[in-house]
Design a protein around this motif. Structure first.
Motif, PDB file in Angstrom:
ATOM      1  N   UNK A  97       0.830  -1.197   0.000  1.00  0.00           N
ATOM      2  CA  UNK A  97       0.000   0.000   0.000  1.00  0.00           C
ATOM      3  C   UNK A  97       0.869   1.253   0.000  1.00  0.00           C
ATOM      4  N   UNK A  98       1.761   1.403   0.997  1.00  0.00           N
ATOM      5  CA  UNK A  98       2.661   2.546   1.025  1.00  0.00           C
ATOM      6  C   UNK A  98       3.858   2.216   1.891  1.00  0.00           C
ATOM      7  N   UNK A  99       4.887   3.072   1.802  1.00  0.00           N
ATOM      8  CA  UNK A  99       6.149   2.872   2.509  1.00  0.00           C
ATOM      9  C   UNK A  99       6.529   4.174   3.184  1.00  0.00           C
ATOM     10  N   UNK A 100       7.032   4.088   4.426  1.00  0.00           N
ATOM     11  CA  UNK A 100       7.504   5.263   5.160  1.00  0.00           C
ATOM     12  C   UNK A 100       8.881   4.971   5.737  1.00  0.00           C
ATOM     13  N   UNK A 101       9.773   5.948   5.615  1.00  0.00           N
ATOM     14  CA  UNK A 101      11.128   5.818   6.166  1.00  0.00           C
ATOM     15  C   UNK A 101      11.245   6.665   7.435  1.00  0.00           C
ATOM     16  N   UNK A 102      11.957   6.121   8.418  1.00  0.00           N
ATOM     17  CA  UNK A 102      12.216   6.866   9.658  1.00  0.00           C
ATOM     18  C   UNK A 102      13.569   6.455  10.230  1.00  0.00           C
ATOM     19  N   UNK A 103      14.110   7.325  11.056  1.00  0.00           N
ATOM     20  CA  UNK A 103      15.409   7.080  11.680  1.00  0.00           C
ATOM     21  C   UNK A 103      15.208   6.771  13.169  1.00  0.00           C
ATOM     22  N   UNK A 104      16.109   5.964  13.710  1.00  0.00           N
ATOM     23  CA  UNK A 104      16.140   5.653  15.153  1.00  0.00           C
ATOM     24  C   UNK A 104      17.579   5.842  15.620  1.00  0.00           C
ATOM     25  N   UNK A 105      18.014   7.081  15.897  1.00  0.00           N
ATOM     26  CA  UNK A 105      19.440   7.329  16.203  1.00  0.00           C
ATOM     27  C   UNK A 105      19.941   6.589  17.433  1.00  0.00           C
ATOM     28  N   UNK A 106      19.073   6.319  18.400  1.00  0.00           N
ATOM     29  CA  UNK A 106      19.511   5.692  19.630  1.00  0.00           C
ATOM     30  C   UNK A 106      19.444   4.180  19.587  1.00  0.00           C
ATOM     31  N   UNK A 107      18.966   3.603  18.508  1.00  0.00           N
ATOM     32  CA  UNK A 107      18.856   2.155  18.395  1.00  0.00           C
ATOM     33  C   UNK A 107      20.242   1.542  18.168  1.00  0.00           C
ATOM     34  N   UNK A 108      20.376   0.249  18.418  1.00  0.00           N
ATOM     35  CA  UNK A 108      21.666  -0.424  18.168  1.00  0.00           C
ATOM     36  C   UNK A 108      22.043  -0.329  16.692  1.00  0.00           C
ATOM     37  N   UNK A 109      23.322  -0.460  16.377  1.00  0.00           N
ATOM     38  CA  UNK A 109      23.735  -0.460  14.965  1.00  0.00           C
ATOM     39  C   UNK A 109      23.007  -1.568  14.195  1.00  0.00           C
ATOM     40  N   UNK A 110      22.647  -1.227  12.953  1.00  0.00           N
ATOM     41  CA  UNK A 110      21.885  -2.165  12.151  1.00  0.00           C
ATOM     42  C   UNK A 110      20.394  -2.002  12.280  1.00  0.00           C
ATOM     43  N   UNK A 111      19.920  -1.220  13.259  1.00  0.00           N
ATOM     44  CA  UNK A 111      18.488  -0.997  13.449  1.00  0.00           C
ATOM     45  C   UNK A 111      18.153   0.493  13.487  1.00  0.00           C
ATOM     46  N   UNK A 112      19.039   1.336  12.989  1.00  0.00           N
ATOM     47  CA  UNK A 112      18.820   2.784  13.043  1.00  0.00           C
ATOM     48  C   UNK A 112      18.090   3.328  11.808  1.00  0.00           C
ATOM     49  N   UNK A 113      18.152   2.616  10.696  1.00  0.00           N
ATOM     50  CA  UNK A 113      17.453   3.033   9.479  1.00  0.00           C
ATOM     51  C   UNK A 113      16.269   2.088   9.263  1.00  0.00           C
ATOM     52  N   UNK A 114      15.054   2.598   9.456  1.00  0.00           N
ATOM     53  CA  UNK A 114      13.849   1.771   9.467  1.00  0.00           C
ATOM     54  C   UNK A 114      12.957   2.144   8.291  1.00  0.00           C
ATOM     55  N   UNK A 115      12.358   1.142   7.703  1.00  0.00           N
ATOM     56  CA  UNK A 115      11.433   1.318   6.594  1.00  0.00           C
ATOM     57  C   UNK A 115      10.159   0.548   6.919  1.00  0.00           C
ATOM     58  N   UNK A 116       9.076   1.311   7.186  1.00  0.00           N
ATOM     59  CA  UNK A 116       7.787   0.699   7.511  1.00  0.00           C
ATOM     60  C   UNK A 116       7.014   0.432   6.224  1.00  0.00           C
ATOM     61  N   UNK A 117       6.712  -0.829   5.963  1.00  0.00           N
ATOM     62  CA  UNK A 117       6.007  -1.252   4.759  1.00  0.00           C
ATOM     63  C   UNK A 117       4.593  -1.672   5.150  1.00  0.00           C
ATOM     64  N   UNK A 118       3.603  -0.951   4.659  1.00  0.00           N
ATOM     65  CA  UNK A 118       2.201  -1.258   4.942  1.00  0.00           C
ATOM     66  C   UNK A 118       1.587  -1.922   3.724  1.00  0.00           C
ATOM     67  N   UNK A 119       1.001  -3.108   3.924  1.00  0.00           N
ATOM     68  CA  UNK A 119       0.386  -3.878   2.865  1.00  0.00           C
ATOM     69  C   UNK A 119      -1.118  -3.608   2.819  1.00  0.00           C
ATOM     70  N   UNK A 120      -1.770  -4.102   1.783  1.00  0.00           N
ATOM     71  CA  UNK A 120      -3.218  -3.908   1.647  1.00  0.00           C
ATOM     72  C   UNK A 120      -3.993  -4.723   2.664  1.00  0.00           C
ATOM     73  N   UNK A 121      -3.403  -5.817   3.164  1.00  0.00           N
ATOM     74  CA  UNK A 121      -3.994  -6.660   4.211  1.00  0.00           C
ATOM     75  C   UNK A 121      -2.845  -7.399   4.868  1.00  0.00           C
ATOM     76  N   UNK A 122      -3.054  -8.094   5.970  1.00  0.00           N
ATOM     77  CA  UNK A 122      -1.936  -8.761   6.650  1.00  0.00           C
ATOM     78  C   UNK A 122      -1.119  -9.601   5.669  1.00  0.00           C
TER      79      UNK A 122
END
Length: 851
Positions: free
Chosen positions: A31-56
């Motif tokens: 359906x759509x994609x959103x990017x966000x940052x998590x500066x305080x997260x452990x390395x490897x988990x600081x660049x996040x991409x939320x992917x929303x589908x049309x259904x589960x």
């Protein structure tokens, strides 16, 4: 706004996602994609991409995802996948953050719909901007075609015919031709004035011995040939026709089938006006019903099928879609029944077939009566492939697609067709539209097969029983005059092949040629006592014919009559002792064939009809006849031919010569050359600026060099002109990036974002922009005055002030005060304004005032 995976179809209403969102449907989609940052997260988990589908979504792993795109930052990988509170959303962990360009997230999984398996996103969506981020599609109206004025018309009849042809093309509804009609009176008055002025231009004494004074076309053509100029005799018009049929298995339409304009009264021996198919052979020379009929003939053989009468263009199930301008492919299917019921069926096109796109409904109100008859285009298919759409079944209800909820149901069958790049759609074609009351109308545009090219002219067979001259033992005359005219001059076939009667076997498909390349439509079958019949073919000149070549030249004089001139056993063979000549030729030529659209309505049954032939139920001419051109006048030859004596020079001596020969290559937009002493010899350095930026290879820091294959091609092109004793070096232009900052004062009542977008578009490097590279030449300076003039011409701009005006890599000097940025001889200014590549030029716009 949705965009198909191949970018060919733009849709304003996403209906396919609604189909896939049904819980009963086996396929899912992004359906759509959103990017966000998590500066305080452990390395490897600081660049996040939320992917929303049309259904589960189904169970997906990191290997099922891929991040595509990028200009400066590439090779972005998905490290892991984690679920979140929303059951439709997954969080992807990326290894790094991208640049300012648009990226694509791709999902590859059997349960993910291919059309909804990608989503575009930006890593910099949070950066402040004055522009509207909405994706927009420009579907501008097709530009009006200016009338083609024929400057070869020289007398009353040709001027009158020129005006009537223009009226027929622009206003087909005006059929009045009585001399007492006011419109005809005005037409004849204008034709008389043109004839009088033409007489004043051509009047004067002269003789046939000189080009300046000759009065006959044959003399003018021969004089022009002495200075390597070919006087053309005009050419016939061509068009395309659609043939509707009820033949399921296919009905052949042979080469040379006759097509006629409307016949308003019965033919000889008939009691009613003819229908779409004329079963008898018309008597063109004696039937008064055919006195004003224009005859076209098909230029190639085709097989027509009922399945290709009308086709649908698949838009993926979405609404408010259009085929974008420049598209070279489409997915087609047809309805099994005329009422829109039954199963959809795949077409049966083959490479080489023609396809018509036709607007049948007005996209503004859905009325078929308001559809634009000029919004049509014919393309030639180059490749076909079978395809399916698993989101829908092959069952149709009222012509509408049905969702494929059961995987056991057969998917929608499609045929993917591709056509030539030169036939790319000239304008966008709407497939469906949404009216003001939210009513969906469609199909706005349909496709039609059963298209065949045809050109102006009627075939004749003329027999001459000449016999040898007993006294001289040779044919008495070195020439032969044809009885009918005007002789047709047409696009020649790519190869010549005839049957035993001299009838051509190979069709002609490339019909859009200039008049100077047209050839006479005639072939001769000569009979000699005790020998097999021979085929003689026309040539532009006998100067290149051998002593045994069976060639002749067709010459046209002032009265339009054609005379065939043969060789003398030195330049072309003499037809010694010829007893019988059968001439197969066509008559009908010039602008008279430029008929309006939908003028051809009758098809004459071939004689004899081929096996399997069936009458057509409808003959439809979607496009007007074009390309027809009258014969070149003697006066035009007098003005143009002497310049041809200055033949194209195939050597380069001066720097200007090298620039001129480089510009002869169609891929070169600009060139600059200079001689330099390189130690022991001189070297000519030629800098090339190509039309297509893909022929350049980017270098760090904003530089560029010619792509290796293009550089080799240009060197091979230029080496043909090189003189001995010089070396040759080919390189790219030096592109100078600019840095410009302008403060815009927006007028009251205008939105700042709209004004800034208009200014940015005007100062862009796209076609029509101020910094379009094709508009700049080597060493051309950039003037601040042109920048101000371009900005202040935009609505909503009250004033503009340049705050920075310099080269990107250099410190400011006095460019802003002087109002000019100078360029060296091999430099070209560049301003791409790409945030990911600032080394190609930067434009900063600051807006104050407005709303």
């Amino acid at each position: 706004m949705t965009l198909s995976a191949d970018g060919a179809i733009w849709c304003g209403d996403d209906r396919r996602s609604g189909v896939l969102a049904n819980p009963a449907h086996p396929l899912n989609g992004v359906d759509f994609v959103e990017y966000r940052r998590a500066p305080l997260a452990p390395p490897g988990e600081r660049n996040l991409l939320d992917v929303t589908f049309l259904k589960p979504p189904p169970a997906l792993a990191a290997d099922d995802f891929a991040v595509l795109g990028g200009v400066r930052i590439i090779d972005i990988r998905v490290l892991g996948v984690a679920p979140v509170v929303d059951p439709r959303t997954l969080t992807l962990f990326l290894n790094k953050e991208g640049d300012f360009s648009t990226y694509i997230l791709s999902v590859v999984h059997p349960l993910i719909d291919e059309e909804r398996s990608e989503a575009r996103f930006s890593f910099k969506a949070g950066c402040p901007t004055e522009f509207d981020c909405r994706l927009s599609v420009e579907c501008p109206p097709e530009a009006l075609i200016e009338p083609a004025l024929d400057y070869l018309a020289k007398d009353y009849q040709s001027f009158r015919r020129l005006l009537l042809d223009l009226i027929a093309a622009r206003n087909p509804g005006w059929q009045e031709r009585l001399p007492a009609d006011l419109g005809m009176t005005i037409v004849e008055l204008i034709a008389y004035a043109g004839d009088y002025l033409s007489y004043l231009q051509d009047a004067g004494p002269g003789t046939e011995g000189y080009l300046d004074t000759c009065l006959h076309r044959v003399s003018a053509a021969r004089h022009a040939r002495l200075v390597d100029y070919r006087m053309h005799q005009g050419r016939n018009a061509f068009t395309f026709v659609h043939l509707a049929t009820e033949a399921v298995g296919g009905a052949p339409i042979p080469l040379g089938t006759r097509l006629l304009t409307r016949i308003g009264r019965p033919l000889i021996g008939e009691t009613a006006a003819p229908g779409a198919t004329i079963s008898i052979q018309p008597q063109f020379d004696s039937d008064p019903a055919l006195a004003d009929v224009t005859v076209f003939e098909t230029t190639t053989a085709v097989t027509i099928r009922a399945a290709h009468n009308e086709l649908r263009i698949h838009s993926g199930g979405d609404a408010e879609c259009c085929l974008a301008a420049g598209t070279c492919q489409a997915f087609l299917y047809r309805l099994a029944n005329a009422d829109g019921t039954g199963a959809a069926v795949r077409p049966q096109f083959r490479p080489g077939d023609w396809l018509l796109f036709e607007e049948v409904l007005d996209p503004r109100n859905g009325s078929p009566y308001d559809a634009d008859p000029a919004h049509r285009q014919v393309v030639r298919i180059t490749a076909v492939a079978d395809a399916v759409d698993e989101a829908f079944t092959d069952a149709l209800t009222g012509g509408a697609l049905t969702a494929r909820l059961n995987p056991a149901d057969p998917p929608l069958p499609l045929q993917r067709v591709e056509w030539r790049v030169e036939d790319a759609l000239a304008s966008a074609f709407c497939l469906s539209a949404v009216l003001d009351d939210e009513t969906i109308v469609g199909p706005v545009t349909i496709a039609r097969g059963n298209i065949v090219p045809a050109d102006h002219g009627r075939s004749l067979v003329e027999v001459h029983d000449v016999g040898p001259d007993p006294g001289a033992g040779r044919w008495p005359l070195p020439s032969l005059a044809l009885a009918a005219g005007p002789l047709t001059w047409q696009a020649p076939a790519s190869a010549l092949e005839f049957d035993a009667t001299g009838t051509p076997l190979l069709g002609r498909t490339e019909l859009d040629i200039p008049a100077s390349a047209a050839a006479p439509a005639i072939v001769l079958m000569m009979s000699f006592p005790g020998q097999p019949d021979e085929i003689w073919t026309p040539q532009p000149s006998l100067l290149e014919s051998d002593v045994y070549d069976q060639h002749f030249v067709a010459e046209i004089d002032n009265d339009g009559a054609a005379t065939l001139r043969f060789g003398d056993d030195h330049y072309g063979r003499r037809p010694l002792d010829a007893a019988r000549v059968v001439a197969r030729y066509r008559i009908g030529n010039g602008a008279a064939g430029n008929i309006g659209r939908e003028s051809l309505v009758h098809l004459v049954t071939p004689d004899p009809p081929p096996p399997g032939f069936q009458p057509v139920t409808r003959l439809f001419q979607p496009l007007p006849g074009r390309g027809g051109e009258d014969a070149e006048t003697i006066e035009h030859v007098r003005q143009i031919a002497p310049e041809q004596f200055r033949a194209i020079q195939f050597r380069a001596v001066t720097e200007a010569d090298w620039e001129e020969v480089a510009l002869r290559h169609p891929d070169v937009a600009a060139a600059r050359a200079t001689f330099r002493w390189t130690g022991s010899w001189h070297t000519i350095f030629v800098a090339i600026h190509p039309h297509d930026e893909a022929k350049l290879r980017r270098l760090p820091g904003g530089g560029a060099e010619l792509a290796p294959d293009f550089a080799a091609m240009m060197r091979a092109h230029l080496m043909r002109f090189k003189l001995a004793g010089y070396d040759l070096a080919v390189r790219a232009a030096v592109y100078v990036p600019l840095e410009i900052e302008v403060m815009i004062c927006v007028a009251p009542g205008y939105f700042r974002g709209d004004v800034l977008a208009a200014v940015a578009a005007r100062l862009s490097n796209r076609a029509g922009g101020l910094f379009d590279l094709d508009d700049y030449r080597f060493g051309e300076p950039v003037y601040l005055s042109r920048l101000y003039a371009a900005i202040e011409a935009i609505d909503g701009v009250d004033s503009a002030t340049a705050r920075m005006f310099k080269r990107y890599w250099d410190a400011p000097r006095d460019e802003l005060a002087r109002g000019v940025i100078e360029m060296a001889p091999f430099e070209i200014a560049r301003l791409d304004n790409d945030a990911s590549l600032p080394e190609n030029g930067v434009l900063r716009l600051i807006a104050v005032g407005g709303l």
